[in-house]
Design an enzyme around this catalytic site. Sequence first.
Site, PDB file in Angstrom:
ATOM      1  N   ARG A  12       0.838  -1.174   0.012  1.00  0.00           N
ATOM      2  CA  ARG A  12      -0.134  -0.159  -0.061  1.00  0.00           C
ATOM      3  C   ARG A  12       0.958   1.290   0.018  1.00  0.00           C
ATOM      4  NH1 ARG A  12      -5.236   0.300   1.814  1.00  0.00           N
ATOM      5  NH2 ARG A  12      -4.841  -1.614   2.502  1.00  0.00           N
ATOM      6  N   ARG A  69      -2.720  -6.030  10.813  1.00  0.00           N
ATOM      7  CA  ARG A  69      -2.027  -5.773   9.408  1.00  0.00           C
ATOM      8  C   ARG A  69      -0.500  -5.884   9.324  1.00  0.00           C
ATOM      9  NH1 ARG A  69      -6.663  -3.084   6.049  1.00  0.00           N
ATOM     10  NH2 ARG A  69      -5.605  -3.893   4.288  1.00  0.00           N
ATOM     11  N   ASP A 109     -13.188   5.929   0.714  1.00  0.00           N
ATOM     12  CA  ASP A 109     -13.559   5.803   2.023  1.00  0.00           C
ATOM     13  C   ASP A 109     -14.338   6.808   2.636  1.00  0.00           C
ATOM     14  OD1 ASP A 109     -12.445   2.968   1.850  1.00  0.00           O
ATOM     15  OD2 ASP A 109     -11.184   3.410   3.396  1.00  0.00           O
TER      16      ASP A 109
END
Length: 462
Positions: A115, A193, A322
């Site tokens: 990411r 994560r 988002d």
Amino acid sequence: MTVPQYIGPNRTGITVIIIGLGIGGLTAAISCHLQGHHVIGFDKLENLEPYGDGLILTPNGSQVLRDLDDTGAIAAWINTWAYNCRDCKIYNTDGVHVGQHPIPDTDKGLSLLPRGGLVQILYQTAKRLGLDLRLGVKINEFVEDVDQARVIIDGVHVQGDCIIFADGANSRGREAVSSCNVKPYYSGFSVYRGRADGAALIKDPQCHWLLSKEGAIDQATGFAGPEMYVQLATCGGGQASFCIGITQRFALQHTQSAENFWTTPIDKNEMLDKISYWKCINQIRPVIDKMAKDQFILCPLLRAGVLDSWVSPIGRIAVIGDAAHPFFPTSAQGAAQAIEDAATLAITLALAGKNNIRLGLKAMEAMRKHRATYIQRNAWRVNDAWFGSPVEERIGEKAAPAIGVIDWITEHCCRTYASNEFDRVQDSIATGQPYVPTNIPSQQFKEAAEWIANRNDEKEKN
């Protein structure tokens, strides 16, 4: 079908202010620049550090990114993370194989990539193109009127034609555009994560079940427990390994807020302690131990009711990504849907023109809302059904809380769609007749329409 051609910078006379320079915000910035708009972007972070783990990028998102850069740098970088794993094998806590989740589109442009690395290359591309991006700036005040939109920073007004909020689920833009569901709420799920360098796994024989020197073919393995689903995967032909651990019935006890969890690492033992009783813990632990300390985070998964609008009543403020529709990681579509929003926005603004900004923003919403809402809600539904099912039923195709690869999602070209559909959307807005999008099948459209119509019935789950 043809993808609309970029017309070059500063041709439309439209100034777009973008708040939030993550994947969606940077895609919007570059897309708007290439469609001829002037862009001013802000992010509260002083440095866009490469935080975060991995994300799945499907062709509906990756093709947009590839076309943002005429040097081929973005495409080349994405290609290094092309995913060649064909299925994810699922095991129970005893280490017994209980099913597998197919990954059928690895030859059609599917990538599993870091990411933070994606944010970095998009930012570098934007700077190379000369975009005005300002870091370390937190926007606390913004206004709009019929003629313009402005952000105010330490008393200084920065003027534009519209403000696009791409700053996540906690965006202040939500309350500017909607009269309901503006506050996201904790879903009851959180996700651990992490990221490890592939070389670290190769050096440890205990990790060779996932990655060895011969690991040119990527691997993905899931472990299904009563209250946690752990997935470990390699990518880039063994360049890196990623971990996600989705857990429910989790009380938020950390000092980090929902706004800064991406940059606040936690102790890896917190996750390991929760699965210490699993018989397969000695298989999982060595891989988790290799995760970088500053890259292991705990993210509360937020939900938010459907906004009654993505665009403010005056029509110069909009939300994307988002900020409009927060996603769960099991959807494998959070990044791609933000990218679709961003690319669509740039085109609809160009087609609407400087004198009709509201049309440009509302056209983007009309094209995107049902599609994004269905993909978002379907992933929530699959997640909830899996965690709500008896452990003994989590076998075969139900072994993992994943929705799989769906052709009508991954094979869609949002740019062609935006160009081809704009006139029909414009007519719908002018006449007040409902617009029925064709970027979502009819049955899924009906479900999305029902969710949107019943938005005021949604309550926070405690």
